[in-house]
Design an enzyme around this catalytic site. Sequence first.
Site, PDB file in Angstrom:
ATOM      1  N   GLY A 299       2.932   2.071  10.717  1.00  0.00           N
ATOM      2  CA  GLY A 299       3.904   3.153  10.553  1.00  0.00           C
ATOM      3  C   GLY A 299       4.630   3.526  11.833  1.00  0.00           C
ATOM      4  O   GLY A 299       5.265   4.576  11.915  1.00  0.00           O
TER       5      GLY A 299
ATOM      6  N   GLY B  90       3.042  -1.131   4.208  1.00  0.00           N
ATOM      7  CA  GLY B  90       3.148   0.289   3.879  1.00  0.00           C
ATOM      8  C   GLY B  90       4.593   0.651   3.582  1.00  0.00           C
ATOM      9  O   GLY B  90       5.086   0.470   2.469  1.00  0.00           O
ATOM     10  N   GLY B  91       5.297   1.154   4.587  1.00  0.00           N
ATOM     11  CA  GLY B  91       6.654   1.679   4.404  1.00  0.00           C
ATOM     12  C   GLY B  91       7.598   0.766   3.645  1.00  0.00           C
ATOM     13  O   GLY B  91       8.311   1.218   2.735  1.00  0.00           O
TER      14      GLY B  91
ATOM     15  N   GLU C 211      -5.091  -5.013  10.544  1.00  0.00           N
ATOM     16  CA  GLU C 211      -4.044  -4.013  10.735  1.00  0.00           C
ATOM     17  C   GLU C 211      -4.301  -3.252  12.037  1.00  0.00           C
ATOM     18  O   GLU C 211      -5.096  -2.299  12.054  1.00  0.00           O
ATOM     19  CB  GLU C 211      -4.040  -3.011   9.573  1.00  0.00           C
ATOM     20  CG  GLU C 211      -3.746  -3.624   8.225  1.00  0.00           C
ATOM     21  CD  GLU C 211      -3.168  -2.601   7.257  1.00  0.00           C
ATOM     22  OE1 GLU C 211      -2.081  -2.856   6.729  1.00  0.00           O
ATOM     23  OE2 GLU C 211      -3.785  -1.547   7.049  1.00  0.00           O
TER      24      GLU C 211
ATOM     25  N   GLU D 137      -6.507   4.561   7.870  1.00  0.00           N
ATOM     26  CA  GLU D 137      -6.381   6.008   7.583  1.00  0.00           C
ATOM     27  C   GLU D 137      -7.672   6.554   6.973  1.00  0.00           C
ATOM     28  O   GLU D 137      -8.045   7.704   7.213  1.00  0.00           O
ATOM     29  CB  GLU D 137      -5.161   6.245   6.675  1.00  0.00           C
ATOM     30  CG  GLU D 137      -3.863   6.122   7.468  1.00  0.00           C
ATOM     31  CD  GLU D 137      -2.732   5.443   6.727  1.00  0.00           C
ATOM     32  OE1 GLU D 137      -2.701   5.480   5.484  1.00  0.00           O
ATOM     33  OE2 GLU D 137      -1.856   4.856   7.401  1.00  0.00           O
TER      34      GLU D 137
ATOM     35  N   SER E 213       3.797  -2.407  10.223  1.00  0.00           N
ATOM     36  CA  SER E 213       5.257  -2.466  10.412  1.00  0.00           C
ATOM     37  C   SER E 213       5.874  -3.808  10.016  1.00  0.00           C
ATOM     38  O   SER E 213       6.816  -4.288  10.648  1.00  0.00           O
ATOM     39  CB  SER E 213       5.627  -2.100  11.848  1.00  0.00           C
ATOM     40  OG  SER E 213       5.222  -0.768  12.131  1.00  0.00           O
TER      41      SER E 213
ATOM     42  N   ASN F 295       0.876  -1.171   0.000  1.00  0.00           N
ATOM     43  CA  ASN F 295       0.000   0.000   0.000  1.00  0.00           C
ATOM     44  C   ASN F 295       0.916   1.224   0.000  1.00  0.00           C
ATOM     45  O   ASN F 295       1.515   1.543   1.020  1.00  0.00           O
ATOM     46  CB  ASN F 295      -0.890  -0.030   1.252  1.00  0.00           C
ATOM     47  CG  ASN F 295      -1.705   1.239   1.415  1.00  0.00           C
ATOM     48  OD1 ASN F 295      -1.744   2.086   0.512  1.00  0.00           O
ATOM     49  ND2 ASN F 295      -2.343   1.378   2.560  1.00  0.00           N
ATOM     50  N   TRP F 296       1.019   1.859  -1.162  1.00  0.00           N
ATOM     51  CA  TRP F 296       1.980   2.966  -1.287  1.00  0.00           C
ATOM     52  C   TRP F 296       1.484   4.232  -0.589  1.00  0.00           C
ATOM     53  O   TRP F 296       2.228   5.185  -0.438  1.00  0.00           O
ATOM     54  CB  TRP F 296       2.236   3.301  -2.753  1.00  0.00           C
ATOM     55  CG  TRP F 296       2.805   2.198  -3.598  1.00  0.00           C
ATOM     56  CD1 TRP F 296       3.063   0.904  -3.219  1.00  0.00           C
ATOM     57  CD2 TRP F 296       3.179   2.291  -4.974  1.00  0.00           C
ATOM     58  NE1 TRP F 296       3.571   0.206  -4.282  1.00  0.00           N
ATOM     59  CE2 TRP F 296       3.647   1.024  -5.368  1.00  0.00           C
ATOM     60  CE3 TRP F 296       3.149   3.321  -5.927  1.00  0.00           C
ATOM     61  CZ2 TRP F 296       4.100   0.766  -6.662  1.00  0.00           C
ATOM     62  CZ3 TRP F 296       3.593   3.070  -7.223  1.00  0.00           C
ATOM     63  CH2 TRP F 296       4.064   1.801  -7.575  1.00  0.00           C
ATOM     64  N   LYS F 297       0.207   4.243  -0.227  1.00  0.00           N
ATOM     65  CA  LYS F 297      -0.394   5.451   0.356  1.00  0.00           C
ATOM     66  C   LYS F 297      -0.120   6.640  -0.583  1.00  0.00           C
ATOM     67  O   LYS F 297      -0.141   6.450  -1.791  1.00  0.00           O
ATOM     68  CB  LYS F 297       0.116   5.662   1.783  1.00  0.00           C
ATOM     69  CG  LYS F 297      -0.047   4.374   2.607  1.00  0.00           C
ATOM     70  CD  LYS F 297       0.187   4.528   4.067  1.00  0.00           C
ATOM     71  CE  LYS F 297      -0.025   3.168   4.744  1.00  0.00           C
ATOM     72  NZ  LYS F 297       0.091   3.223   6.192  1.00  0.00           N
TER      73      LYS F 297
ATOM     74  N   HIS G  23      -9.327   1.069   5.008  1.00  0.00           N
ATOM     75  CA  HIS G  23      -8.018   1.212   5.658  1.00  0.00           C
ATOM     76  C   HIS G  23      -8.153   2.145   6.864  1.00  0.00           C
ATOM     77  O   HIS G  23      -8.964   3.070   6.851  1.00  0.00           O
ATOM     78  CB  HIS G  23      -6.998   1.779   4.659  1.00  0.00           C
ATOM     79  CG  HIS G  23      -5.608   1.753   5.211  1.00  0.00           C
ATOM     80  ND1 HIS G  23      -5.117   2.756   6.020  1.00  0.00           N
ATOM     81  CD2 HIS G  23      -4.633   0.832   5.108  1.00  0.00           C
ATOM     82  CE1 HIS G  23      -3.884   2.445   6.379  1.00  0.00           C
ATOM     83  NE2 HIS G  23      -3.553   1.291   5.848  1.00  0.00           N
TER      84      HIS G  23
HETATM   85  P1  13P Z   1       3.338   0.151   7.605  1.00  0.00           P
HETATM   86  O1  13P Z   1       3.804  -1.131   6.977  1.00  0.00           O
HETATM   87  O2  13P Z   1       4.112   1.348   7.128  1.00  0.00           O
HETATM   88  O3  13P Z   1       3.237   0.034   9.084  1.00  0.00           O
HETATM   89  O4  13P Z   1       1.838   0.410   7.063  1.00  0.00           O
HETATM   90  C1  13P Z   1       0.918  -0.603   7.141  1.00  0.00           C
HETATM   91  C2  13P Z   1      -0.280  -0.220   6.363  1.00  0.00           C
HETATM   92  O5  13P Z   1      -1.005   0.703   6.729  1.00  0.00           O
HETATM   93  C3  13P Z   1      -0.574  -0.965   5.136  1.00  0.00           C
HETATM   94  O6  13P Z   1      -1.865  -0.700   4.690  1.00  0.00           O
END
Ligand code: 13P
Length: 254
Positions: A169, A230-231, A163, A95, A209, A10-12, A93
């Site tokens: 993050g 994510g990251g 999640e 967010e 994470s 997920n590149w956000k 998600h």
């Molecule tokens: P991180 O891997 O950066 O913690 O993010 C997880 C995420 O929100 C994937 O959708």
Amino acid sequence: MEKYPIVAGNWKMHKTTTEGISFVQETVNMLLDIEKVTIIFGPPFTALFDLDVKSPFYLGAQNCHWESHGAFTGEISTDMLVDCGVDYVIVGHSERRHVFHETDDWINRKVHAVLNAGMTPILCIGEKLEDRESNETQSVLNSQLMQGLKGIDSLENIVLAYEPVWAIGTGKTASVAQVDETHNTIREELKKVYSEKESNTVPILYGGSVNPGNATELISVEGVDGFLIGGASLTSAPFTEIARKVEQHMKEKS
Ligand code: 13P
């Protein structure tokens, strides 16, 4: 059809189209011989149209609207995503839930819209730190799960992602015991509505994470069917390393 574990990025709100294209090219080249793992790239909408990938690589969108068209400034329809070659859509998600205040009702509408368009929703659920600290984890997850899946008869084309909000993050990963317990409880909850078989086989990804250092222990948890990352999905080295660790686990298991 056999379901392979999923490694989804997920590149956000990261990467221009140009950056996305070169990242995907590099990543695909590093994984040309990957076996028994489904890899999903989840770029921002702008990059979707110009990305073209083939199985076992797929495109995922990060959101959509539930209406087919209309006066919804800033939104995107499922037809528009299908036109870009999208197969998966991340829905609900944390967010979207907590920063943009999406409700369970909206999320449920989106799940229906994605399925009706022939794509697969990745329905995300997760508790906040305060929920965990007040022993509300299971009730929050059960509520997000059942409201998100309201009116859905079969889990056949559904992917779930657990999640925990406090692990996203933050560099804090849920422990193996926490992930094990939570994925089990999600499946038990599903069994109240869906068949034993579907409840046991619907893919449940873990997200929060995930990195090359914890991927092996997390994928080894029974009931974890892949990751939503994510990251560590933003650069080829960690993303491909995680995919290889999942592949390795599959090989050892078979
Ligand atoms: P991180 O891997 O950066 O913690 O993010 C997880 C995420 O929100 C994937 O959708």
